[in-house]
Design a protein around this motif. Structure first.
Motif, PDB file in Angstrom:
ATOM      1  N   LYS A   1       0.826  -1.211   0.000  1.00 18.18           N
ATOM      2  CA  LYS A   1       0.000   0.000   0.000  1.00 18.18           C
ATOM      3  C   LYS A   1       0.857   1.256   0.000  1.00 18.18           C
ATOM      4  N   ASN A   2       1.955   1.216   0.737  1.00 19.04           N
ATOM      5  CA  ASN A   2       2.845   2.386   0.732  1.00 19.04           C
ATOM      6  C   ASN A   2       3.455   2.618  -0.642  1.00 19.04           C
ATOM      7  N   ASN A   3       3.847   1.530  -1.317  1.00 16.61           N
ATOM      8  CA  ASN A   3       4.396   1.668  -2.664  1.00 16.61           C
ATOM      9  C   ASN A   3       3.345   2.198  -3.637  1.00 16.61           C
ATOM     10  N   ALA A   4       2.111   1.709  -3.468  1.00 18.77           N
ATOM     11  CA  ALA A   4       1.040   2.188  -4.339  1.00 18.77           C
ATOM     12  C   ALA A   4       0.748   3.658  -4.085  1.00 18.77           C
ATOM     13  N   ARG A   5       0.837   4.075  -2.826  1.00 19.34           N
ATOM     14  CA  ARG A   5       0.596   5.482  -2.501  1.00 19.34           C
ATOM     15  C   ARG A   5       1.698   6.375  -3.067  1.00 19.34           C
TER      16      ARG A   5
END
Length: 568
Positions: free
Chosen positions: A196-200
């Motif tokens: 999720k952090n990478n997607a954000r």
């Protein structure tokens, strides 16, 4: 204490296979407490025998900590709450203060309207403020009718300074058998958190017009992190991935949460290592789990004795049943599970400071003896991370070894330790764990299938084998989990229920047809997920009932083969 455990085991002479349903935020997905009690009542013996609700502390017991009136927050140990933001520097906040100049009748009313101004002040940067402390300012306003109103600005703009683990509601789902767990799998949580952090980050690099593209967002959510993140843990605490970031949980806080809840059982606090972690990391993980389990057993006994002296309710006085967590080596395969050519004995563990060979696997006997450290106070073994083992044969070998070891302990100590698996990812894994003697298997498949528009359509009972295909239609095709995909256009005019003969709330009296559920899925209506989840949960409980009957009759292997033959 031993009498209470033996009495609970004597009442369950017939082996019962139970479903550990993963809850979300302390509740059943898609069902309100009213619908849950209406269609799956806790008073029903069928529900009581086969449904267990797993409450994860990571999302059920996360509570905010505020500034201002709640600034003097004190935890259960009497210590002041730590700095949850993790930064030593005090951030400068800008408060917007409404300065209202009240219009007066007379010469002061020059412009015909009050002079309203908005001033920005830096909190903590004012040299005239004493000690740079936060002050609660009351702004006085005068209404048109002459009444003055005091507005407390801190209450209107109150934001939490951090989050902590505590329990607000002591009885989340009354009447249902529940188990408190720290989390169901640490590796999955950390991996999803990193994804999720990478997607954000990736979405932040795009323009605002491209961020609204749903196809792009789906690809970003599915993107795997480049490197596997490690699970943060020390000898005193483990870090959980919560909806509000990563928070630390120690044994004392976890024990207090367990005693505050109304759950009957608890999974011990555990640490989990990656397959790529080195020897030192894996050995530390095993030692921590042993130490935390011992502490939990002692604190559970002492807490119950303290509650017995006070005027507490009967539920608080009861001793919680503890499951010992058994962590699977994620690199365990067909050869590793047999434990013949162990990597730790090949001379490859010397050298680097990090601990040697990255594929070091702890011997099974050593890990099992370390897990069952107090078998007289533990009711069972809970296996964590089984679904990470890549090969099916490796999973079955490990399950069989654990089952045989538990049988030997039960025979020597005249006890009856149960066997649980916290996470199963598909129906074939459920069949494997059931054949190997698992009493309790955890999953969130009913909610996953519902979100995917799928309905479980297996022939659960072998008596319906001949007529089920004709009743449901010869064109009925099942996927690898025994489901039909109602999002397909082939069901847009199908007037049959989800499964002919099913007595679930969705199929009863042919109220809802496949065509109607297909329409709900296409329209993105929440009712479609509710109907599918109720049907899938009902069928899973029926499957657990048939598992229990087959285990009692000694026909579990033929029955699992009958179910697997229906899968594609």
């Amino acid at each position: 204490d031993m009498d209470s455990n033996t009495q609970s085991n004597d009442t369950n002479d017939i082996k019962k296979v139970k479903l550990l349903l993963h809850s979300e935020d302390g509740s059943i997905p898609f069902l309100t407490p009213h619908l849950l009690e209406k269609y799956f009542p806790a008073s029903s013996p069928w529900i009581r025998d086969h449904l267990v609700i797993g409450m994860a502390v990571k999302d059920t017991c996360i509570t905010p900590v505020f500034h201002g009136t709640e600034n003097n927050y004190v935890d259960r140990n009497g210590d002041e709450a730590p700095n949850f933001n993790g930064s030593k520097k005090k951030r400068k906040k800008r408060k917007i203060v409404d300065v209202v100049t009240t219009s007066m009748v007379g010469d002061e009313e020059l412009n015909g309207a009050p002079n309203n101004k908005r001033q920005c002040t830096d909190v903590g940067s004012d040299k005239n403020s004493e000690g740079n402390k936060e002050e609660v300012k009351n702004t006085t306003t005068t209404s048109s009718d002459g009444h003055t109103n005091n507005i407390n600005e801190s209450n209107n703009t109150m934001k939490p300074r951090g989050y902590s683990f505590s329990l607000q509601s002591h009885d989340i789902l009354p009447g249902y058998h529940s188990i408190t767990v720290p989390t169901f799998d640490l590796v999955d949580d950390v991996t999803n958190f990193a994804r999720k952090n990478n997607a954000r980050k990736n979405s932040g690099k795009q323009t605002k017009n491209n961020t609204t593209n749903s196809n792009t967002s789906k690809k970003l959510n599915r993107s795997q992190p480049t490197t596997l993140p490690s699970v943060p843990a020390t000898n005193s605490h483990v870090t959980l991935c919560t909806p509000h970031g990563m928070q630390k949980l120690d044994v004392d806080s976890y024990t207090q949460i367990v005693m505050d809840t109304q759950s009957e059982s608890v999974i011990g606090l555990f640490d989990q290592a990656h397959a790529s972690d080195k020897k030192k990391r894996k050995i530390n993980c095993m030692e921590r789990n042993k130490s935390w389990t011992e502490q939990l057993v002692k604190k559970n006994t002492s807490s119950c004795s303290n509650h017995s002296d006070n005027n507490c309710d009967n539920k608080a006085r009861e001793k919680r049943n503890i499951w010992a967590p058994f962590i699977c080596d994620l690199a365990t395969g067909e050869d590793d599970a047999e434990d013949n050519n162990h990597n730790g004995n090949n001379g490859n563990n010397s050298g680097s400071e990090g601990g040697g060979n990255a594929h070091f696997v702890i011997p099974f006997d050593e890990k099992f003896q370390s897990t069952i450290c107090h078998q007289e106070n533990i009711i069972g073994l809970a296996m964590v991370g089984l679904h990470h083992i890549p090969s099916r044969k490796g999973r079955i070998n490990l399950l069989q070894r654990c089952s045989k070891s538990l049988e030997q302990i039960n025979a020597s100590t005249f006890s009856s330790l149960d066997f649980a698996v916290l996470v199963t990812k598909n129906l074939r894994q459920i069949l494997d764990v059931t054949k190997c003697g698992v009493n309790l298997f955890g999953c969130d498949l009913p909610s996953q299938w519902a979100r995917s528009g799928k309905a479980l359509a297996l022939s659960i009972s072998r008596n319906e084998e001949d007529g089920n295909g004709v009743a449901n239609g010869m064109d009925l095709t099942l996927d690898e989990d025994g489901c039909i995909d109602l999002s397909c256009d082939r069901y847009c005019r199908d007037k049959r229920p989800l499964l002919v003969g099913c007595q679930c709330p969705s199929c009863r009296n042919d109220t809802y047809s496949r065509a109607y559920v297909h329409h709900l899925i296409k329209a993105n209506e929440l009712l479609g997920d509710i109907l599918l989840f109720g049907h899938n949960l009902y069928q899973m409980l029926l499957l657990c009932k048939e598992f229990s009957t087959a285990c009692t009759n000694g026909t579990i292997d033929p029955y699992c083969e009958f179910i697997e033959n229906q899968l594609t």
